[in-house]
Motif scaffolding. Structure first.
Motif, PDB file in Angstrom:
ATOM      1  N   UNK A 116      59.972 -46.167  14.542  1.00 31.82           N
ATOM      2  CA  UNK A 116      61.607 -45.960  13.882  1.00 31.82           C
ATOM      3  C   UNK A 116      62.175 -45.133  13.653  1.00 31.82           C
ATOM      4  N   UNK A 117      60.443 -43.332  13.772  1.00 35.33           N
ATOM      5  CA  UNK A 117      61.184 -42.332  13.445  1.00 35.33           C
ATOM      6  C   UNK A 117      62.285 -41.423  14.534  1.00 35.33           C
ATOM      7  N   UNK A 118      63.235 -40.357  14.049  1.00 34.76           N
ATOM      8  CA  UNK A 118      63.449 -39.536  14.895  1.00 34.76           C
ATOM      9  C   UNK A 118      63.369 -38.594  15.872  1.00 34.76           C
ATOM     10  N   UNK A 119      62.718 -37.883  17.014  1.00 34.02           N
ATOM     11  CA  UNK A 119      62.340 -37.198  17.894  1.00 34.02           C
ATOM     12  C   UNK A 119      61.693 -35.932  17.304  1.00 34.02           C
ATOM     13  N   UNK A 120      62.684 -35.369  15.976  1.00 33.30           N
ATOM     14  CA  UNK A 120      61.940 -34.127  14.990  1.00 33.30           C
ATOM     15  C   UNK A 120      60.362 -34.884  14.360  1.00 33.30           C
ATOM     16  N   UNK A 121      61.086 -36.091  14.119  1.00 34.49           N
ATOM     17  CA  UNK A 121      60.212 -37.037  12.389  1.00 34.49           C
ATOM     18  C   UNK A 121      58.673 -36.990  13.644  1.00 34.49           C
ATOM     19  N   UNK A 122      58.960 -37.689  15.096  1.00 32.67           N
ATOM     20  CA  UNK A 122      57.714 -37.854  15.141  1.00 32.67           C
ATOM     21  C   UNK A 122      56.621 -36.372  15.790  1.00 32.67           C
ATOM     22  N   UNK A 123      57.870 -35.586  15.926  1.00 32.49           N
ATOM     23  CA  UNK A 123      57.057 -34.349  16.267  1.00 32.49           C
ATOM     24  C   UNK A 123      56.292 -33.734  15.244  1.00 32.49           C
ATOM     25  N   UNK A 124      57.003 -33.855  13.783  1.00 32.45           N
ATOM     26  CA  UNK A 124      56.185 -32.630  12.552  1.00 32.45           C
ATOM     27  C   UNK A 124      55.045 -33.807  12.854  1.00 32.45           C
TER      28      UNK A 124
END
Length: 298
Positions: A217-225
């Motif tokens: 459910x997260x955006x790409x940046x959040x997933x990378x974090x």
């Protein structure tokens, strides 16, 4: 015959040093000996107790840890002890007499953390697959019989249970050197008795429950974090009895909020670690996407 070698390894306690073997010493479990009489099942340990500076001996599957009295420094005697252990092992003698070997022994060891109010109690037994933080006995009564039992100690403030350790936060009414042994003994006996550790996971509405975050459910940046935190940051803070988890990422302000738990929560050095370590790493690995990292104590 295999040539057994011993490596010297320091621990967080400067009175204790590990002598790590390149082969298995015993079939399983662990043993703790406080004097030569207790060590009747271990000829090697009895031999070590003849050294006047030996206070306590721990024997595990692949290392022997020795606690010394303050009459010497390890730097003066560790090579002598290493050679003595290597000579014994290469003679083919057993470390523990087979007929007296304990099965499924529970090992619990205490480690200091960067947070002076928190002590980490590590164990060789798996405790939980989901980190659980309990702030008081009411929360513990709904989730963790182990934590509930620990709250019976009047100085226990908070309890954090992770995969293979328990972090206990205390009030300032006592010093850890006065009580850590009581907690260590209690946890070891609790686990030895096979009592329940986690009965129910904390409810999702708890502000410090972080397992509800779903990557899909997260955006790409959040997933990378999250991936960076899991791979590079979590192992380091776990070794200090703490935990860090992603809370949210604001695309407008480029601010990251993380939750600190266990020894990291309220730790005097956590702000420095957050800014100099975590924030710097995220900025380097995600250029132009991170402005600041903000901590939320669990």
């Amino acid at each position: 015959m295999e040539n057994i070698k011993i490596q010297i390894q320091e621990t967080n306690n400067n009175s204790i040093i590990k002598f790590v073997s390149n082969t298995i010493l015993i079939n399983g479990g662990s043993f703790e000996f406080n004097n030569i009489d207790e060590a009747k099942s271990s000829p090697l340990t009895q031999q070590l107790f003849y050294l006047p500076f030996v206070k306590k001996v721990f024997v595990t599957a692949n290392f022997i840890a020795i606690q010394r009295f303050d009459i010497v420094e390890w730097s003066d005697v560790q090579e002598e002890v290493k050679e003595q252990i290597e000579a014994y092992l290469n003679s083919g003698s057993s470390v523990i007499k087979e007929q007296e070997e304990k099965k499924d022994a529970i090992e619990v060891y205490a480690e200091v953390t960067p947070n002076p109010a928190v002590m980490k109690f590590g164990t060789n037994k798996a405790l939980t697959q989901t980190d659980v933080e309990l702030k008081n006995i009411e929360e513990a009564s709904k989730s963790s019989p182990l934590a509930q039992a620990l709250f019976s100690f009047p100085f226990v403030k908070e309890v954090f249970i992770s995969e293979n350790y328990v972090s206990v936060s205390k009030y300032d009414v006592v010093e850890w050197n006065e009580v850590y042994q009581d907690i260590r003994t209690f946890i070891r006996q609790y686990l030895h008795d096979g009592k329940t550790i986690i009965s129910n996971l904390p409810t999702e509405e708890k502000k410090n429950e972080v397992k509800t975050v779903k990557i899909e459910n997260l955006d790409e940046t959040s997933t990378k974090i999250i991936e960076i935190l899991d791979e590079y940051i979590k192992p380091a803070v776990a070794s200090d009895g703490g935990n860090i988890a992603f809370h949210n990422y604001d695309k407008e302000t480029k601010k990251v909020s993380v939750i600190l738990q266990g020894a990291c929560s309220g730790c005097p050095s956590s702000t420095i670690t957050l800014k100099n370590g975590i924030e710097t790493m995220l900025k380097e690995m995600l250029p132009n996407q991170i402005n600041e990292v903000i901590a939320i104590n669990g």
